[in-house]
Enzyme design. Structure first.
Site, short mmCIF file in Angstrom:
data_model
loop_
_atom_site.label_atom_id
_atom_site.label_comp_id
_atom_site.label_asym_id
_atom_site.label_seq_id
_atom_site.Cartn_x
_atom_site.Cartn_y
_atom_site.Cartn_z
N HIS A 20 0.83 -1.21 0.00
CA HIS A 20 0.00 0.00 0.00
C HIS A 20 0.86 1.24 0.00
CE1 HIS A 20 0.88 -1.41 4.06
NE2 HIS A 20 0.94 -0.13 4.39
N HIS A 60 1.41 5.07 1.45
CA HIS A 60 1.06 6.00 2.52
C HIS A 60 1.08 7.43 1.96
CE1 HIS A 60 1.97 3.38 6.18
NE2 HIS A 60 2.56 2.68 5.21
#
Ligand code: 5GP
Ligand code: ZN
Length: 150
Positions: A107, A109
């Site tokens: 993922h 950030h």
């Protein structure tokens, strides 16, 4: 990569957030990814952009799919900065335990930053000899070349 090819891991926290089993504060959603507030933000407004395809880290994503997910990053970054009145922001991906990854569903950030926010950045930097630089560049070029034949 089409949505039909997306893989889910029933034991993965982010897959559970993606399928709604675990609640989260979702701020954006499309066919390929969702973005939600980090539960323990570096600063308030810290957002995670999570591809709908389960993968351990970014190396497992086809480039075209990674690019598709990354398409939303500028819009989300603008929204985070506008919402938080941030002075700047970091976009990072942690890959591997040693790099600080704790959830092994890759993922992005987006972390809003504020003047004097006491977040420990930048990282310390190392020196390079010209010889080491030449050797490292060669190794990376060779690795890229070998991927073409894999
Ligand atoms: P990583 O360390 O893997 O790069 O980032 C994982 C992030 O997920 C951390 O910043 C952590 O605070 C966040 N996180 C962990 N568990 C949850 C959760 O249950 N909900 C949400 N919204 N964020 C989580
Ligand atoms: Zn997952």
């Amino acid at each position: 990569m089409n949505p039909e090819q997306y893989h889910t891991d029933p034991n993965c926290l982010f897959c559970k957030i993606l399928n709604g089993t675990i609640p989260s504060k979702i701020v954006y959603s499309d066919d390929h990814c969702i973005a939600f507030l980090d539960i323990r933000p570096v600063n308030h407004g810290h957002v995670l952009v999570v591809p709908r395809h389960h993968h351990k880290d970014i190396r497992e994503l086809p480039g075209e799919f990674a690019a598709l997910v990354a398409t939303v990053i500028p819009n989300l970054a603008r929204a985070v900065v506008q919402a938080t009145c941030a002075d700047g922001f970091n976009i990072i991906i942690n890959n591997g335990l040693v790099a600080g990854q704790t959830i092994f569903h890759g993922h992005w950030h987006i972390i809003p930053r504020f003047l004097n926010d006491s977040v420990d950045w930048p990282w310390p930097h190392k020196a390079y000899s010209d010889e080491d630089k030449d050797q490292m560049a060669l190794l990376i070029e060779q690795a890229l070349e070998s991927q073409k034949t894999d």
